[in-house]
Design an enzyme around this catalytic site. Sequence first.
Site, short mmCIF file in Angstrom:
data_model
loop_
_atom_site.label_atom_id
_atom_site.label_comp_id
_atom_site.label_asym_id
_atom_site.label_seq_id
_atom_site.Cartn_x
_atom_site.Cartn_y
_atom_site.Cartn_z
N HIS A 278 0.84 -1.46 0.14
CA HIS A 278 -0.23 -0.06 0.02
C HIS A 278 0.52 1.13 0.20
O HIS A 278 0.36 2.33 -0.07
CB HIS A 278 -0.86 -0.13 1.33
CG HIS A 278 -0.22 -0.17 2.45
ND1 HIS A 278 0.61 -1.01 3.02
CD2 HIS A 278 0.24 0.95 3.56
CE1 HIS A 278 1.22 -1.09 3.83
NE2 HIS A 278 1.07 0.47 4.48
N CYS A 279 2.03 1.53 0.62
CA CYS A 279 2.85 2.26 0.40
C CYS A 279 3.71 2.47 -1.11
O CYS A 279 3.96 3.46 -1.49
CB CYS A 279 3.41 1.76 1.64
SG CYS A 279 2.26 2.56 3.22
N ILE A 280 5.26 1.31 -0.99
CA ILE A 280 6.24 1.74 -1.32
C ILE A 280 6.12 2.00 -3.48
O ILE A 280 6.50 2.92 -3.89
CB ILE A 280 7.13 0.91 -1.47
CG1 ILE A 280 7.58 0.58 -0.20
CG2 ILE A 280 8.39 0.42 -1.93
CD1 ILE A 280 8.48 -0.39 0.72
#
Length: 448
Positions: A278-280
């Site tokens: 969900h981020c990188i």
Amino acid sequence: MSATSQAAQSFIDHVHGREVVLGIVGLGYVGIPLALAALRRGIKVVGFDIDQPRVDQINAGKETIKHIPMELIVEGLKTGRFNATTDFDRLAEPDALLICVPTPLSRHREPDLSYVRQTTEAIARRLRPGQLIVLESTTYPGTTDELMRPILEAATGLKSGRDFFLAYSPEREDPGNGEFGTSDIPKVVGGDGPDALAMADALYAALVVKTVPVSSTATAEAVKLTENIFRAVNIALVNELKQVYAAMGIDIWEVIDAAKTKPFGYMPFYPGPGLGGHCIPIDPFYLTWKAREFDVTTRFIELAGQINTDMPYRVVDRLAELVDTQLGRGFSGARILVLGIAYKKNIEDMRESPALKLIELIEARGASAAYHDPHIAEIRPTRKHGGLTARKSQALSAETLAAFDAVLIATDHDDVDYGLVVRHAKLVVDTRNACARHGLAAKTIFKA
């Protein structure tokens, strides 16, 4: 003491007395762990979500995320200290609201803050004086101040820092990490003014091992991006090194294992078939988009993003090459079993998983693809890969493996019998070094 400071101190006193009511908007991979951390500290929690089946499941005490235990939720349901709801009219009840909603990218890799905007508008319709509003979703520097504050103030006539209080504290969840849970990870906190900072700091100090106050919400937003851009850039570096060393006949995993014995000046990162989670895969593009507002070009970050985005294409190129050279057949018409559909091992989270892109690329080149994942029985609907929805995991057996031309290891789950895979697969293409880590060596195993 001024009226504003009295309001802040009253909130802080209620936190210390565990009399505060905490609202959490978004009951997913960030919201549920936060709820558990609060319940563990004796704080009452109201959870909000737009997904009625998820809310019903939570209120029934049923597991929604496999690696997150539900015992505290069940206890909270029984004692009345926790409940979940889709009734957003109840947003006025909590003393503090933590926003944990998705912040994906659009098709053009621009920030999609629609969930943040819609949640802020929903809060604005029920906002009451004295409430603390904290955004946890990853975003670009300036979102809290430039997007949220104007919506809240314009809709209510209330003023941030005087009538209500606004802060940002980036989530630091790592799904499946058994060593560091929510309460064990220091929390960065930035506030819109000193009172908002003091209130948010007191709230999180009651939930986690340590807080790290910073000077502004924008600084806190930048901290989150920096953490994930650091990972994205270093993963891009080892992905590129993998290509270079492979051409030289050098094993990148052996190089990394040796390099990480140095006790200073080096931190290991590992290559793979692409970025997931969900981020990188998302956060770097939030900063590159925002940087254009200031006429700044983020060349280094964009290059890293390009390298990581290219990895699934490189993996499928390598797979097609090996099907040709090792099996003596064309890739068109080949049957490929993708092993692992989650974005990282030992969890059922498939957000932004490179395995989904791998399946699409395999089939775009005329081959067929199926998958096995012990944690994901069926592919759930996604924003980018709708054509894969409802595909089901294949049972892993000798007969299944023998029916495919090649097995592509995309996710290295621990609870997979890699010995079975190696014994019965015609060809194994390993993007995670899983076979070597399990002590397996065979002429049919190739790295990608």
